[in-house]
Scaffold this motif. Structure first.
Motif, PDB file in Angstrom:
ATOM      1  N   UNK A   1      18.951  14.076 -47.579  1.00  0.00           N
ATOM      2  CA  UNK A   1      18.093  14.661 -46.540  1.00  0.00           C
ATOM      3  C   UNK A   1      16.700  14.036 -46.537  1.00  0.00           C
ATOM      4  N   UNK A   2      16.160  13.718 -47.718  1.00  0.00           N
ATOM      5  CA  UNK A   2      14.842  13.075 -47.753  1.00  0.00           C
ATOM      6  C   UNK A   2      14.920  11.649 -47.208  1.00  0.00           C
ATOM      7  N   UNK A   3      16.049  10.992 -47.387  1.00  0.00           N
ATOM      8  CA  UNK A   3      16.231   9.651 -46.804  1.00  0.00           C
ATOM      9  C   UNK A   3      16.144   9.730 -45.284  1.00  0.00           C
ATOM     10  N   UNK A   4      16.780  10.738 -44.721  1.00  0.00           N
ATOM     11  CA  UNK A   4      16.744  10.914 -43.264  1.00  0.00           C
ATOM     12  C   UNK A   4      15.316  11.204 -42.803  1.00  0.00           C
ATOM     13  N   UNK A   5      14.627  12.097 -43.519  1.00  0.00           N
ATOM     14  CA  UNK A   5      13.268  12.469 -43.144  1.00  0.00           C
ATOM     15  C   UNK A   5      12.326  11.261 -43.235  1.00  0.00           C
ATOM     16  N   UNK A   6      12.417  10.508 -44.323  1.00  0.00           N
ATOM     17  CA  UNK A   6      11.514   9.377 -44.530  1.00  0.00           C
ATOM     18  C   UNK A   6      11.709   8.289 -43.483  1.00  0.00           C
ATOM     19  N   UNK A   7      12.934   8.186 -42.957  1.00  0.00           N
ATOM     20  CA  UNK A   7      13.240   7.114 -42.007  1.00  0.00           C
ATOM     21  C   UNK A   7      13.078   7.523 -40.547  1.00  0.00           C
ATOM     22  N   UNK A   8      12.974   8.819 -40.275  1.00  0.00           N
ATOM     23  CA  UNK A   8      12.968   9.258 -38.871  1.00  0.00           C
ATOM     24  C   UNK A   8      11.778  10.127 -38.473  1.00  0.00           C
ATOM     25  N   UNK A   9      11.156  10.810 -39.423  1.00  0.00           N
ATOM     26  CA  UNK A   9      10.086  11.759 -39.095  1.00  0.00           C
ATOM     27  C   UNK A   9       8.721  11.085 -39.170  1.00  0.00           C
ATOM     28  N   UNK A  10       7.837  11.470 -38.276  1.00  0.00           N
ATOM     29  CA  UNK A  10       6.472  10.934 -38.267  1.00  0.00           C
ATOM     30  C   UNK A  10       5.769  11.285 -39.586  1.00  0.00           C
ATOM     31  N   UNK A  11       5.006  10.349 -40.160  1.00  0.00           N
ATOM     32  CA  UNK A  11       4.351  10.591 -41.463  1.00  0.00           C
ATOM     33  C   UNK A  11       3.533  11.868 -41.533  1.00  0.00           C
TER      34      UNK A  11
END
Length: 326
Positions: A94-104
């Motif tokens: 889930x953190x991989x998805x967040x780090x790659x898709x969510x604005x910083x």
């Protein structure tokens, strides 16, 4: 570092292995404290006050012997391996998805919910094992091994008996994991920066593997950060942990052929989460919601520190092996 890191050479499956091993090691170390914690949470309050850590420990030793501190240990190992590995694995994905898709700017908020989601997935996966294990820890003679314990639980309340306390477990494990992972990811780098500057330049022997600190510094920072994370997580979510334990024995029926030891008699049971919290607060006061918190905080500090430190060191070793022996 726990969770997804862009430059990490380890795969999610390799981190899954690290989670399994760390769960196994941590369970063996903390099992006796878990036994004492459970008895403290479920005992009725005597007229003279609470039975605390040392009286409960002496009672178990006198009534059941030293092996009682490892009642339910085999099932506890299975529970710990599944719980820990699933938490770290789901958090990794889930953190991989967040780090790659969510604005910083929004990553911190979503990373916290990655921890909550990981905790909820883990709680749902392992609660049938946890129900059997809790009852084994109370009355080993009645619930026996894994299969006989499962049959006993099923006989007491059908398939739903395996999910007693699920609501409380989700409310406890979700935020607990969110807080644990969040605090650890924030505190561990701060400690590492303070005690050991990053390895830089041609003399950095660990740079090819992605390990930028020496293992002794990783051990120190992970243990300290993990202990703090565990303490804060357990303190904020403890009332749900107390309710969960009392709900998990709601359908337990005593067997006169296998009577419980004196320290496991006259236990408090609940049948509804809200009712359990209200009843506890009315009968034992607001501090009753933190019954057994002292021993639980000791146990969780040790467990969390050991868990994160073992996980980080195993990941460290796997990176070294992969870098120099691909």
């Amino acid at each position: 570092m726990v969770g997804y890191e862009k430059d990490d050479i380890l795969s999610p499956n390799q981190k899954l292995i690290a989670g399994c091993v760390s769960g196994c090691v941590t369970r063996f170390i903390t099992q006796p404290l878990d036994i004492i914690k459970l008895r403290t949470q479920l005992q009725k309050k005597p007229a003279t006050g609470n039975r605390r850590f040392f009286p409960t420990t002496r009672a178990i030793l006198k009534e059941e012997g030293v092996t009682a501190f490892w009642h339910g240990h085999n099932l506890g190992q299975l529970h710990s391996i599944l719980a820990v590995s699933s938490q770290f694995y789901v958090y990794e994905l889930t953190t991989k998805y967040v780090m790659n898709t969510i604005h910083p700017d929004n990553k911190g908020f979503f990373l916290f919910f990655c921890g909550i989601f990981a905790g909820c997935c883990s709680a749902t996966l392992v609660i049938p094992i946890e129900v059997i294990r809790v009852r084994q820890m109370l009355v080993k003679a009645q619930y026996g091994g894994i299969l006989s314990g499962a049959r006993r639980v099923y006989a007491s309340g059908g398939i739903l008996a395996f999910y007693e306390g699920l609501g409380a477990s989700l409310l406890q494990m979700g935020p607990s994991c969110g807080i644990s992972f969040g605090v650890f990811k924030f505190v561990q780098p701060l400690i590492l920066e303070y005690v050991a500057p990053k390895c830089q330049g041609e003399h950095c022997v660990h740079s090819t593997s992605g390990n930028v600190y020496k293992p002794e510094y990783v051990l120190l920072a992970s243990t300290a950060a993990g202990s703090l994370a565990g303490f804060l997580a357990k303190t904020f979510t403890y009332p749900f942990d107390l309710a969960k334990r009392r709900l998990q024995i709601s359908s337990h029926k005593e067997d006169h052929k296998a009577p419980p030891p004196p320290s496991a008699r006259d236990l408090i049971r609940c049948h509804n989460l809200l009712e359990c919290l209200i009843m506890t607060a009315k009968k034992e006061g607001i501090f009753g919601l933190y019954r057994g918190w002292t021993i639980t905080s000791y146990e969780h500090n040790i467990r969390s520190g050991c868990l994160f430190a073992t996980y980080e060191l195993i990941c460290y070793a796997l990176r070294e092996k992969k870098a120099y022996h691909p």
